[in-house]
Motif scaffolding. Structure first.
Motif, PDB file in Angstrom:
ATOM      1  N   ASP A  35       0.870  -1.182   0.000  1.00  0.00           N
ATOM      2  CA  ASP A  35       0.000   0.000   0.000  1.00  0.00           C
ATOM      3  C   ASP A  35       0.906   1.230   0.000  1.00  0.00           C
ATOM      4  O   ASP A  35       1.125   1.847   1.032  1.00  0.00           O
ATOM      5  CB  ASP A  35      -0.898  -0.028   1.230  1.00  0.00           C
ATOM      6  N   PRO A  36       1.450   1.592  -1.163  1.00  0.00           N
ATOM      7  CA  PRO A  36       2.450   2.656  -1.229  1.00  0.00           C
ATOM      8  C   PRO A  36       1.825   4.035  -1.155  1.00  0.00           C
ATOM      9  O   PRO A  36       0.599   4.187  -1.233  1.00  0.00           O
ATOM     10  CB  PRO A  36       3.101   2.422  -2.593  1.00  0.00           C
ATOM     11  N   PRO A  37       2.629   5.077  -1.024  1.00  0.00           N
ATOM     12  CA  PRO A  37       2.099   6.442  -1.125  1.00  0.00           C
ATOM     13  C   PRO A  37       1.419   6.647  -2.478  1.00  0.00           C
ATOM     14  O   PRO A  37       1.920   6.206  -3.513  1.00  0.00           O
ATOM     15  CB  PRO A  37       3.355   7.318  -1.000  1.00  0.00           C
ATOM     16  N   TYR A  38       0.275   7.321  -2.458  1.00  0.00           N
ATOM     17  CA  TYR A  38      -0.496   7.514  -3.681  1.00  0.00           C
ATOM     18  C   TYR A  38      -0.043   8.740  -4.472  1.00  0.00           C
ATOM     19  O   TYR A  38      -0.424   8.901  -5.626  1.00  0.00           O
ATOM     20  CB  TYR A  38      -1.978   7.682  -3.346  1.00  0.00           C
ATOM     21  N   GLY A  39       0.731   9.629  -3.857  1.00  0.00           N
ATOM     22  CA  GLY A  39       1.187  10.812  -4.571  1.00  0.00           C
ATOM     23  C   GLY A  39       0.068  11.767  -4.909  1.00  0.00           C
ATOM     24  O   GLY A  39      -0.104  12.164  -6.056  1.00  0.00           O
ATOM     25  N   LEU A  40      -0.693  12.169  -3.893  1.00  0.00           N
ATOM     26  CA  LEU A  40      -1.880  12.994  -4.121  1.00  0.00           C
ATOM     27  C   LEU A  40      -1.596  14.487  -4.111  1.00  0.00           C
ATOM     28  O   LEU A  40      -2.531  15.290  -4.072  1.00  0.00           O
ATOM     29  CB  LEU A  40      -2.948  12.657  -3.081  1.00  0.00           C
ATOM     30  N   ALA A  41      -0.329  14.885  -4.117  1.00  0.00           N
ATOM     31  CA  ALA A  41      -0.016  16.306  -4.241  1.00  0.00           C
ATOM     32  C   ALA A  41      -0.582  16.832  -5.563  1.00  0.00           C
ATOM     33  O   ALA A  41      -0.614  16.124  -6.573  1.00  0.00           O
ATOM     34  CB  ALA A  41       1.498  16.526  -4.186  1.00  0.00           C
ATOM     35  N   ASP A  42      -1.028  18.071  -5.549  1.00  0.00           N
ATOM     36  CA  ASP A  42      -1.655  18.666  -6.728  1.00  0.00           C
ATOM     37  C   ASP A  42      -0.590  19.202  -7.672  1.00  0.00           C
ATOM     38  O   ASP A  42      -0.390  20.418  -7.797  1.00  0.00           O
ATOM     39  CB  ASP A  42      -2.619  19.775  -6.291  1.00  0.00           C
ATOM     40  N   HIS A  43       0.098  18.288  -8.348  1.00  0.00           N
ATOM     41  CA  HIS A  43       1.196  18.691  -9.227  1.00  0.00           C
ATOM     42  C   HIS A  43       0.671  19.188 -10.572  1.00  0.00           C
ATOM     43  O   HIS A  43      -0.268  18.618 -11.136  1.00  0.00           O
ATOM     44  CB  HIS A  43       2.147  17.516  -9.461  1.00  0.00           C
ATOM     45  N   HIS A  44       1.306  20.227 -11.075  1.00  0.00           N
ATOM     46  CA  HIS A  44       1.000  20.723 -12.412  1.00  0.00           C
ATOM     47  C   HIS A  44       1.443  19.667 -13.435  1.00  0.00           C
ATOM     48  O   HIS A  44       2.433  18.961 -13.221  1.00  0.00           O
ATOM     49  CB  HIS A  44       1.752  22.033 -12.653  1.00  0.00           C
ATOM     50  N   PRO A  45       0.731  19.524 -14.554  1.00  0.00           N
ATOM     51  CA  PRO A  45       1.138  18.542 -15.571  1.00  0.00           C
ATOM     52  C   PRO A  45       2.587  18.679 -16.008  1.00  0.00           C
ATOM     53  O   PRO A  45       3.242  17.674 -16.327  1.00  0.00           O
ATOM     54  CB  PRO A  45       0.179  18.840 -16.731  1.00  0.00           C
ATOM     55  N   ARG A  46       3.117  19.899 -15.999  1.00  0.00           N
ATOM     56  CA  ARG A  46       4.528  20.074 -16.389  1.00  0.00           C
ATOM     57  C   ARG A  46       5.461  19.415 -15.383  1.00  0.00           C
ATOM     58  O   ARG A  46       6.524  18.906 -15.751  1.00  0.00           O
ATOM     59  CB  ARG A  46       4.856  21.560 -16.533  1.00  0.00           C
ATOM     60  N   VAL A  47       5.079  19.426 -14.098  1.00  0.00           N
ATOM     61  CA  VAL A  47       5.898  18.768 -13.074  1.00  0.00           C
ATOM     62  C   VAL A  47       5.901  17.263 -13.301  1.00  0.00           C
ATOM     63  O   VAL A  47       6.939  16.589 -13.190  1.00  0.00           O
ATOM     64  CB  VAL A  47       5.367  19.115 -11.669  1.00  0.00           C
ATOM     65  N   GLY A  71      -1.269  16.740   3.879  1.00  0.00           N
ATOM     66  CA  GLY A  71      -0.046  17.516   3.994  1.00  0.00           C
ATOM     67  C   GLY A  71       1.197  16.702   4.281  1.00  0.00           C
ATOM     68  O   GLY A  71       2.237  17.262   4.642  1.00  0.00           O
ATOM     69  N   ARG A  72       1.123  15.372   4.102  1.00  0.00           N
ATOM     70  CA  ARG A  72       2.253  14.506   4.444  1.00  0.00           C
ATOM     71  C   ARG A  72       3.320  14.559   3.350  1.00  0.00           C
ATOM     72  O   ARG A  72       3.039  14.368   2.171  1.00  0.00           O
ATOM     73  CB  ARG A  72       1.788  13.061   4.637  1.00  0.00           C
ATOM     74  N   ASN A  73       4.575  14.743   3.780  1.00  0.00           N
ATOM     75  CA  ASN A  73       5.683  14.797   2.837  1.00  0.00           C
ATOM     76  C   ASN A  73       5.897  13.462   2.138  1.00  0.00           C
ATOM     77  O   ASN A  73       6.261  13.409   0.966  1.00  0.00           O
ATOM     78  CB  ASN A  73       6.953  15.237   3.567  1.00  0.00           C
ATOM     79  N   TRP A  74       5.659  12.354   2.847  1.00  0.00           N
ATOM     80  CA  TRP A  74       5.920  11.038   2.252  1.00  0.00           C
ATOM     81  C   TRP A  74       4.944  10.710   1.115  1.00  0.00           C
ATOM     82  O   TRP A  74       5.165   9.771   0.352  1.00  0.00           O
ATOM     83  CB  TRP A  74       5.898   9.929   3.300  1.00  0.00           C
ATOM     84  N   ASP A  75       3.866  11.482   0.992  1.00  0.00           N
ATOM     85  CA  ASP A  75       2.868  11.212  -0.042  1.00  0.00           C
ATOM     86  C   ASP A  75       2.971  12.204  -1.200  1.00  0.00           C
ATOM     87  O   ASP A  75       2.039  12.359  -1.976  1.00  0.00           O
ATOM     88  CB  ASP A  75       1.457  11.275   0.570  1.00  0.00           C
ATOM     89  N   ARG A  76       4.120  12.861  -1.358  1.00  0.00           N
ATOM     90  CA  ARG A  76       4.198  13.926  -2.352  1.00  0.00           C
ATOM     91  C   ARG A  76       4.220  13.399  -3.784  1.00  0.00           C
ATOM     92  O   ARG A  76       3.943  14.152  -4.724  1.00  0.00           O
ATOM     93  CB  ARG A  76       5.429  14.801  -2.098  1.00  0.00           C
ATOM     94  N   PHE A  77       4.545  12.105  -3.984  1.00  0.00           N
ATOM     95  CA  PHE A  77       4.546  11.539  -5.331  1.00  0.00           C
ATOM     96  C   PHE A  77       4.511  10.017  -5.208  1.00  0.00           C
ATOM     97  O   PHE A  77       4.779   9.469  -4.140  1.00  0.00           O
ATOM     98  CB  PHE A  77       5.803  11.973  -6.095  1.00  0.00           C
ATOM     99  N   VAL A  78       4.161   9.346  -6.306  1.00  0.00           N
ATOM    100  CA  VAL A  78       4.199   7.885  -6.292  1.00  0.00           C
ATOM    101  C   VAL A  78       5.655   7.420  -6.196  1.00  0.00           C
ATOM    102  O   VAL A  78       6.578   8.159  -6.552  1.00  0.00           O
ATOM    103  CB  VAL A  78       3.540   7.305  -7.557  1.00  0.00           C
ATOM    104  N   PRO A  79       5.897   6.205  -5.708  1.00  0.00           N
ATOM    105  CA  PRO A  79       7.279   5.706  -5.649  1.00  0.00           C
ATOM    106  C   PRO A  79       7.923   5.714  -7.027  1.00  0.00           C
ATOM    107  O   PRO A  79       7.290   5.327  -8.019  1.00  0.00           O
ATOM    108  CB  PRO A  79       7.107   4.281  -5.116  1.00  0.00           C
ATOM    109  N   PRO A  80       9.156   6.141  -7.130  1.00  0.00           N
ATOM    110  CA  PRO A  80       9.827   6.204  -8.432  1.00  0.00           C
ATOM    111  C   PRO A  80      10.283   4.819  -8.878  1.00  0.00           C
ATOM    112  O   PRO A  80      10.261   3.857  -8.101  1.00  0.00           O
ATOM    113  CB  PRO A  80      11.031   7.116  -8.144  1.00  0.00           C
ATOM    114  N   PRO A  81      10.718   4.683 -10.139  1.00  0.00           N
ATOM    115  CA  PRO A  81      11.155   3.372 -10.644  1.00  0.00           C
ATOM    116  C   PRO A  81      12.266   2.733  -9.824  1.00  0.00           C
ATOM    117  O   PRO A  81      12.359   1.496  -9.782  1.00  0.00           O
ATOM    118  CB  PRO A  81      11.630   3.696 -12.066  1.00  0.00           C
ATOM    119  N   ALA A  82      13.102   3.530  -9.165  1.00  0.00           N
ATOM    120  CA  ALA A  82      14.180   2.950  -8.366  1.00  0.00           C
ATOM    121  C   ALA A  82      13.643   2.001  -7.304  1.00  0.00           C
ATOM    122  O   ALA A  82      14.245   0.956  -7.011  1.00  0.00           O
ATOM    123  CB  ALA A  82      14.999   4.068  -7.713  1.00  0.00           C
TER     124      ALA A  82
END
Length: 492
Positions: A35-47, A71-82
């Motif tokens: 159950d990883p971080p969902y990355g629910l930050a409201d990122h602009h499409p360019r980001v 507001g959790r920092n750990w949920d700022r984006f989905v886990p990267p490929p690494a």
């Protein structure tokens, strides 16, 4: 690496998932259920585009800045490929990955896993009926707008547009000075998106554009009104009331004391006041949360056939019979959040919700199977599934499970985890992809639901949790889960 906690069923590590996974041997786990971080930050499409470009260019651990869920920092984006690179490495050939995602970021989660080499095989929907609508009522939002302030707002943005033109400063230069992306246009437009800078931003703009103090008092007045609702909202007529609870299956949170909620836990229902609000009454910005997708992926390299791989590694197939919908699972009256159950021919219906034209494992189409009737009476001659139970013919396409109850949300020293999954759901998932006595990897342990599910299913779990505050939640959960077995051993 010395684990934080270990017993026969669970090995729990405290640390960053990527760091811990790099210490595990190749091909050492049978499944990854996470159950990883969902990355629910409201990122602009360019980001998002920049992140994808970075991943493709080889910067596989790139994660944009931001804050996500609550507001959790750990949920700022989905886990990267690494991260998925390491999951792929430690999986046995044919091993499955089950990863929860949010509907709005499942595409990113899946792409990240794909770039690590995973084959996306399928998807399962976790369906629940207790989600609380979080969208914005457009009619109310229009009435809340301070329409009476609009002329003053446009005077200020016109004033800033003229000051910008006079000194020749571009919108981009203003954005760069503030670290924004597109905000300068809102401060200088006469269109609907016009807005007034804060008092602090106004002073910084003065340094860039060199204007005088003519508009200072008006800027201060409008900023002082921020947070207030417009006069149209105050004029809305109360036409009824509703309970402010979160609905059946929730933890009975009634929000007493919140704005607009009375001592009975009721909130007023009001009618739109302005013509514009009447036009958009009943419109909203989002659907009611009722599902979360689960990505089903596989390490589909290192073998020729699934049958041969199962014999060699024990991985590559799904344990369908252990996860069928059975007659013992009562889904009656719980299907309202699933659209199109009536005659949808997709084989994923359950409960006594509707008559179904549903797919059989042998590929034939029974006619109007009605739950509660014996399957052989409803199907063509030779139907092979009668002895499996009246609803056991259904494969795991989606799973209804109410959200975790308060009893499944441990709290230790005042700390609780915000995104706890139901225990029965996690037991069902680990059964689906893990061979008997196999090992499951959970890189994002959270409150430990996956670890407990593995312990109860007779599996081993390697769990990783970065946040120290959540470690006591996991150990408390595991101690409780294993106590009955310990007690039986003491009696014996």
């Amino acid at each position: 690496m010395t684990p934080y906690y270990a017993d026969e069923a669970v090995t729990l590590h405290h640390g960053d998932a990527l760091d811990v996974l790099r210490t595990l041997p190749d091909a050492s786990v049978d499944a990854v259920v996470t159950d990883p971080p969902y990355g629910l930050a409201d990122h602009h499409p360019r980001v998002i585009a920049t992140a994808l470009a970075a991943w493709l260019a080889g910067d596989r651990d790139h994660v944009p800045d931001g804050k996500g869920f609550m507001g959790r920092n750990w949920d700022r984006f989905v886990p990267p490929p690494a991260l998925w690179d390491e999951c792929w490495r430690v999986l046995k050939p044919g091993g499955h990955l089950l990863a929860f995602a949010a509907p709005r970021t499942a595409d990113l989660m899946g792409m990240s896993a794909r770039l690590a080499g995973f084959e996306i095989r399928d998807g399962i929907d976790w369906v629940f009926a207790s989600g609380f609508p979080k969208g914005q009522d457009i009619g109310k939002a229009i009435d809340r707008m301070r329409a009476e302030d609009r002329p003053a707002v446009l005077r200020i943005t016109a004033y800033l547009a003229e000051a910008r033109r006079r000194v020749g400063v571009t919108h981009k230069a203003i954005d760069d000075a503030f670290g924004f992306n597109g905000m300068a246009v809102h401060w200088t437009t006469q269109k609907r998106a016009a807005c007034v800078p804060t008092v602090e931003q106004w002073e910084r703009l003065r340094g860039l554009l060199g204007f005088d103090n003519e508009m200072d008092a008006e800027v201060a007045r409008l900023n002082g009104r921020k947070g207030e609702v417009g006069k149209n909202f105050a004029a809305r007529e109360v036409v009824g009331s509703r309970h402010a609870g979160l609905g059946a299956g929730s933890s009975s949170v009634f929000l007493r004391g919140a704005a607009g909620v009375d001592e009975r836990g009721h909130v007023a229902i009001t009618a739109p006041a302005s013509d514009a609000a009447k036009r958009w009454h009943g419109w909203n910005t989002s659907l009611k949360p009722a599902r979360e997708p689960i990505i089903v992926a596989r390490k589909s390299t290192g073998f020729n056939t699934t049958a041969a791989n199962v014999l060699e590694h024990g991985t590559g197939a799904l344990n369908i019979d252990a996860c069928r919908t059975t007659a013992g699972q009562d889904y009656r009256n719980k299907c309202a959040s699933v659209v199109g159950l009536d005659s949808n021919r997709n084989g994923d219906a359950y409960g006594e919700c509707a008559r179904e034209d549903s797919a059989h494992p042998d590929g034939r189409w029974p006619t109007n199977v009605v739950f509660g009737h014996d399957c052989p009476d409803q199907c063509r001659p030779g139907c092979p599934v009668g002895e499996l139970g009246e609803t056991a013919r259904f494969f795991p396409v989606f799973r209804y499970e109410a959200k975790a109850t308060s009893a499944e949300r441990p709290r230790v020293n005042g700390v609780a985890h915000p995104t706890v999954k139901p225990l029965d759901l996690m037991r069902w998932l680990v059964r689906l992809v893990t061979p008997t006595a196999g090992t499951v990897l959970e890189p994002f342990a959270g409150s430990g639901t996956t670890a407990e599910a593995c312990a109860l299913e007779g599996l081993h779990c390697i769990a990783v949790e970065r946040e120290a505050d959540y470690l006591p939640l996991i150990t408390a959960r595991l101690t409780k889960a294993l106590q009955p077995a310990l007690d039986l051993g003491a009696v014996a």
